[in-house]
Design a protein around this motif. Structure first.
Motif, PDB file in Angstrom:
ATOM      1  N   MET A  18      25.341  -0.364 123.539  1.00 55.40           N
ATOM      2  CA  MET A  18      26.453  -1.209 123.134  1.00 55.40           C
ATOM      3  C   MET A  18      27.761  -0.415 123.153  1.00 55.40           C
ATOM      4  O   MET A  18      27.793   0.762 122.770  1.00 55.40           O
ATOM      5  N   VAL A  19      28.837  -1.072 123.584  1.00 59.88           N
ATOM      6  CA  VAL A  19      30.152  -0.434 123.609  1.00 59.88           C
ATOM      7  C   VAL A  19      31.217  -1.434 123.168  1.00 59.88           C
ATOM      8  O   VAL A  19      31.035  -2.650 123.276  1.00 59.88           O
ATOM      9  N   SER A  20      32.310  -0.908 122.649  1.00 57.31           N
ATOM     10  CA  SER A  20      33.494  -1.724 122.393  1.00 57.31           C
ATOM     11  C   SER A  20      34.561  -1.309 123.396  1.00 57.31           C
ATOM     12  O   SER A  20      34.592  -0.167 123.849  1.00 57.31           O
ATOM     13  N   LEU A  36      26.074  -5.686 117.121  1.00 59.51           N
ATOM     14  CA  LEU A  36      26.423  -6.631 118.175  1.00 59.51           C
ATOM     15  C   LEU A  36      27.795  -7.242 117.963  1.00 59.51           C
ATOM     16  O   LEU A  36      28.601  -7.341 118.880  1.00 59.51           O
ATOM     17  N   SER A  37      28.081  -7.655 116.733  1.00 55.54           N
ATOM     18  CA  SER A  37      29.342  -8.347 116.471  1.00 55.54           C
ATOM     19  C   SER A  37      30.547  -7.434 116.659  1.00 55.54           C
ATOM     20  O   SER A  37      31.658  -7.903 116.895  1.00 55.54           O
ATOM     21  N   SER A  38      30.336  -6.114 116.571  1.00 51.72           N
ATOM     22  CA  SER A  38      31.448  -5.171 116.763  1.00 51.72           C
ATOM     23  C   SER A  38      31.520  -4.663 118.201  1.00 51.72           C
ATOM     24  O   SER A  38      32.346  -3.815 118.517  1.00 51.72           O
ATOM     25  N   SER A  39      30.646  -5.177 119.061  1.00 54.65           N
ATOM     26  CA  SER A  39      30.608  -4.727 120.461  1.00 54.65           C
ATOM     27  C   SER A  39      31.137  -5.814 121.383  1.00 54.65           C
ATOM     28  O   SER A  39      31.000  -7.007 121.103  1.00 54.65           O
ATOM     29  N   ILE A  42      26.579  -0.977 128.438  1.00 54.29           N
ATOM     30  CA  ILE A  42      26.409  -0.287 129.709  1.00 54.29           C
ATOM     31  C   ILE A  42      24.924  -0.014 129.902  1.00 54.29           C
ATOM     32  O   ILE A  42      24.160   0.056 128.926  1.00 54.29           O
ATOM     33  N   VAL A  43      24.522   0.123 131.142  1.00 51.70           N
ATOM     34  CA  VAL A  43      23.112   0.379 131.457  1.00 51.70           C
ATOM     35  C   VAL A  43      22.966   1.827 131.909  1.00 51.70           C
ATOM     36  O   VAL A  43      23.621   2.260 132.865  1.00 51.70           O
ATOM     37  N   ILE A  44      22.115   2.565 131.199  1.00 51.31           N
ATOM     38  CA  ILE A  44      21.807   3.945 131.581  1.00 51.31           C
ATOM     39  C   ILE A  44      20.378   3.943 132.103  1.00 51.31           C
ATOM     40  O   ILE A  44      19.433   3.665 131.361  1.00 51.31           O
TER      41      ILE A  44
END
Length: 408
Positions: free
Chosen positions: A356-358, A381-384, A388-390
């Motif tokens: 997850m990223v912001s 989740l709500s802050s993202s 990205i997929v690693i």
């Protein structure tokens, strides 16, 4: 209970799609006013040209372009004004060398004309004469017959998720009804003795149902329909009874909370208790969301997602949604952007990690900051803004690296 052999996300998708490739989704013909976000079940082929006649793209005068060659502010071309075109009417005029006809935006180009000089580059001397101060080339300011769509063109492809622009295109072709796939019907089951609905009194040891509400919205977003959402205790008979209702009333059953290894996990056994191929996948190499299960019960798909909200939603986006889109031949665009990673962090070896990223814009550039937290934390989740997929063969990501961010 033990996991089956853990498979990669790609292998898991292929297994499910292969086993359900003959699954038939019914279609219906509906009015184009009601097709927004529906999935097209046929190619839309134009049986006309759009536009159906040569038309002007500006307010101006239809002329033969050669009559304007050499025209300038100091040496204008003088032409005979022989008439005007009215909107919605067939043009009866014919333009010969030295002639001009006034044409409004969208009006029909009269026979003989090959261009339109804009009204601001013309001076009208009287009712019969104009002066042209700027040359135009052949085809300038003209939309020719079939420039937009030609007879026989495939305008919209089967599998297209219809948007307002597509509905406009259908209207331009005179299509009042189109064939679309029926909305896939889903039955959502949250399992666990600790789960209570959001309007129930919360007691110690209990947690509110998050997954069914989040999954409901995700399903609606991809054009599905939720028939029912239920909470079921950790009881084999109760769970089987609820799954049977789901199989009777929907196309796909989604369970969350009963896919991990444990003595009170009945998802595996319930799936295998029905007619069909039983459990097809149990365990995918994804973080978060490894304990994911997929099966065939009575010829229908059952997904068993992890109970933790972040894991459940990530698995839906990364695994369930692509399978559904593949089965329906949906050809919509993936909602993603590119951003610069502003933090070094490692991934889990051998697993595809969904981090997850912001997102934040700084100095005209878009940056992605990783959001860390446990998979049971819904605020992760709500802050993202996305993830990205690693991939499993990567060690992690590095600060300054540019990556694709899949938006939630």
């Amino acid at each position: 209970m033990k996991f089956f052999k853990v498979v990669s996300i790609e292998e898991g998708r292929e297994i499910v799609i292969k086993n359900f490739r003959d699954y038939k989704i019914d279609t219906e013909n509906i009015d184009i006013l009601n097709v927004l976000d529906r999935i097209l079940a046929e190619d839309i082929v134009s049986d006309i040209c759009v536009p159906e006649f040569d038309r002007s793209s500006v307010d101006g005068y239809a002329i033969k372009s050669r009559d304007s060659h050499g025209a300038s502010e100091t040496i204008p071309s003088m032409l005979n004004l022989i008439g005007e075109v009215k909107m919605g009417e067939d043009s009866k005029a014919e333009v010969n060398f030295g002639d001009a006809v006034y044409v409004p935006t969208g009006g029909m180009i009269p026979k003989g004309a090959d261009s339109v000089v804009m009204i601001e580059h013309v001076e009208r001397l009287d009712d019969s004469n104009i002066m042209v101060y700027k040359p135009v080339s052949s085809g300038e300011n003209v939309i020719f017959k079939g420039d937009d769509t030609k007879n026989g063109d495939v305008v919209l492809e089967k599998g297209k998720k219809l948007n307002p622009q597509d509905i406009g295109a259908l209207a331009s072709l005179g299509k009042s009804k189109v064939k679309v796939y029926n909305k896939l019907k889903f039955y959502i089951i949250s399992t666990g003795d600790e789960i209570v609905d959001i309007d129930e009194k919360i007691e110690k040891g209990k947690i509110r149902d998050i997954n069914s509400y989040a999954l409901y919205s995700l399903i609606k977003k991809i054009g599905g329909e939720v028939v029912e959402k239920k909470i079921v205790k950790d009881n084999f008979d109760m769970l089987k009874e609820e799954v049977q209702k789901g199989l009777d009333t929907s196309d796909i059953v989604i369970m969350s909370g009963g896919s991990s290894v444990g003595t009170r996990d009945f998802t595996h056994d319930v799936i295998n208790s029905f007619e069909g191929k039983g459990v097809l996948v149990h365990g995918i190499s994804i973080k978060p969301g490894k304990p994911t299960i997929v099966g065939d019960a009575n010829g229908k798909i059952i997904f068993g997602l992890p109970g933790h909200p972040v894991s459940s939603i990530v698995v839906f986006k990364a695994f369930v949604e692509p399978i559904i889109k593949k089965l329906m031949n949906i050809k919509d665009q993936v909602n993603k952007t590119r951003a610069i990673i502003d933090f070094n962090f490692r991934s889990s070896p051998g697993k595809t990690t969904y981090q997850m990223v912001s997102l934040e814009e700084r100095d005209g550039k878009l940056y992605a900051t990783p959001r860390f937290g446990k998979s049971g934390m819904i605020t992760l989740l709500s802050s993202s803004n996305g993830y990205i997929v690693i991939h499993s063969d990567e060690e992690g990501v590095y600060k300054g690296e540019e990556r694709e961010v899949y938006l939630l």
